[in-house]
Design an enzyme around this catalytic site. Sequence first.
Site, short mmCIF file in Angstrom:
data_model
loop_
_atom_site.label_atom_id
_atom_site.label_comp_id
_atom_site.label_asym_id
_atom_site.label_seq_id
_atom_site.Cartn_x
_atom_site.Cartn_y
_atom_site.Cartn_z
N LYS A 42 0.37 -1.32 0.01
CA LYS A 42 0.01 -0.10 -0.05
C LYS A 42 0.88 1.16 -0.23
O LYS A 42 0.55 2.46 -0.55
CB LYS A 42 -0.81 -0.42 1.05
CG LYS A 42 -1.88 0.98 1.50
CD LYS A 42 -2.96 0.94 2.18
CE LYS A 42 -2.85 0.86 3.35
NZ LYS A 42 -2.15 1.91 4.27
N GLY A 45 -5.44 7.67 5.43
CA GLY A 45 -4.21 9.11 6.06
C GLY A 45 -2.99 9.29 6.14
O GLY A 45 -2.81 10.68 4.79
N ASP A 79 1.59 -0.95 11.78
CA ASP A 79 0.43 -1.10 11.95
C ASP A 79 -0.11 -3.22 12.27
O ASP A 79 -0.87 -3.99 11.87
CB ASP A 79 0.27 -1.64 10.43
CG ASP A 79 0.51 -0.53 9.46
OD1 ASP A 79 -0.24 1.03 10.34
OD2 ASP A 79 0.38 0.45 8.26
N ARG A 100 -6.79 2.13 17.60
CA ARG A 100 -6.47 0.74 17.47
C ARG A 100 -6.19 -0.02 19.31
O ARG A 100 -6.73 -1.20 19.02
CB ARG A 100 -5.48 0.26 16.70
CG ARG A 100 -5.99 0.32 15.75
CD ARG A 100 -4.70 0.26 14.28
NE ARG A 100 -5.30 0.57 12.59
CZ ARG A 100 -4.58 0.33 11.17
NH1 ARG A 100 -3.06 0.50 12.02
NH2 ARG A 100 -5.15 0.40 10.85
C1 S3P Z 1 2.48 5.13 6.33
C2 S3P Z 1 2.31 5.50 7.31
C3 S3P Z 1 2.08 4.66 9.10
C4 S3P Z 1 0.86 3.70 8.45
C5 S3P Z 1 0.34 3.51 7.63
C6 S3P Z 1 1.01 4.32 6.08
C7 S3P Z 1 3.04 5.12 4.77
O1 S3P Z 1 1.46 5.68 9.04
O2 S3P Z 1 -0.07 3.81 9.80
O3 S3P Z 1 -0.42 2.78 7.09
O4 S3P Z 1 2.95 4.41 3.79
O5 S3P Z 1 3.83 6.62 5.61
P1 S3P Z 1 2.62 6.76 10.11
O6 S3P Z 1 3.09 7.46 9.32
O7 S3P Z 1 1.26 7.77 10.37
O8 S3P Z 1 3.14 6.16 11.37
#
Ligand code: S3P
Length: 450
Positions: free
Chosen positions: A28, A101, A327, A358
């Site tokens: 992802k 996010g 995660d 979570r």
């Molecule tokens: C991600 C960073 C992480 C992770 C998210 C994907 C990314 O979040 O939890 O699922 O692709 O940069 P944070 O950067 O807020 O820790």
Amino acid sequence: MSSHGAPIPMTSTACGPLTGVAEVPGDKSISHRSLILGAMAVGETTINGLLEGQDVLDTAKAMRAFGAEVTDHGGGSWSVQGVGVGGFAEPENVIDCGNSGTGVRLIMGAMATSPITATFTGDASLNGRPMARITDPLALFGCQSVGRKGGRLPMTLVGAADPVPVRYEVPVPSAQVKSAVLLAGLNTPGQTVVIEAEATRDHTERMLAGFGAEVSVEQTDAGRVITLTGQPELKPQHIDVPRDPSSAAFPVCAALIVPGSDVLVPGIGLNPTRAGVFTTLREMGADLTYENEREEGGEPVADLRARFSPDLKGIEVPPERAASMIDEYPVLSVVAAFAEGQTVMRGVKELRVKESDRIDAMATGLLANGIEVEDGPDWWIVTGRGHGEVPGGAICASHLDHRIAMSFMILGMASQKPVQLDDGGPIATSFPIFEPLMQQLGAQVTRNAG
Ligand code: S3P
């Protein structure tokens, strides 16, 4: 409620051995970045193995809204005709990032140093998450923003017309914050510097270098110092997206707790900034091996082989490992329920501001299924009951969070009574083939009738 449509209640019932090959979808994090960096390159980037989950599809749509041509050629093969650094057009409408996010935060960074205005929104989960962690550093470049109370979406960003370079110490361990600052630095003259005390996933740095940007990383006493030279011409790339270690964790953990299981999960990226969960599981006594270890596209990759592990023990997870498995704590807590003794997880405050809180979501569901959980602001402890001793039998809430939904479905695969879920809809954000893939291994995960 599902993020897209009516809720999908589901049930997971104890099953026989899980066996076979689990081909999980593309990563992802790398999928989002492929689309965004592809849109900021000059010319055509081609992508194989893109994750076609809703989160990434929403980012593809957003890149089109900023003027890039994004084409789905079928079978995970995509192309992006980029507009170049500084080439973003002003979107005609609100950008809806759904549940993601990563999507909204990276895109905010990417547009923050262009003289355009964009309004962002998302689903109820995303609109409740903190965005000041992004808009604070973007303001230093000269980007203005106005959102709801507490820095929440919907939110409008007015990009800086004359951005100034920034030196920013990331106050929370977050690859999303780091990446937003670096992407903003792309259309800024001079050098943008990001300092992170704790190393987080480094896909943005690696991919920026791959696209031809001048980016250097130095390990100092203050942490990792990343320096990016602004206003490069990004060169289009061909990207083969590796399979997602965060998705791999689900069939791996299921195999460890279902008696007799033996599952192969091929081609998983084992970048050290992502693979902490597998180290932790092995420390707990998991029969988890790396086969056919190799390098692909500059990343360590292996086939994971997970077998039923009768002697799982609770451990104290080293807090300094948290960022590399952030995660995976929800599904780790499920494995902890089947281990002997306590699994102690500290230094995980960030879990409270993910797609859901979570710690709270898992603690509530595990307690309802007969597992003892204690928690505090940045820690939680799961007291395992051992194999065959997890009662199950409860209906759990997914809270619009794909990883919570999948974790409870894994719990049901080895608990005494079936575990139900109020809504499996969110699973489609990151792992749209979760149900058929787990069923093909032998799991009994079904949608409730009616
Ligand atoms: C991600 C960073 C992480 C992770 C998210 C994907 C990314 O979040 O939890 O699922 O692709 O940069 P944070 O950067 O807020 O820790």
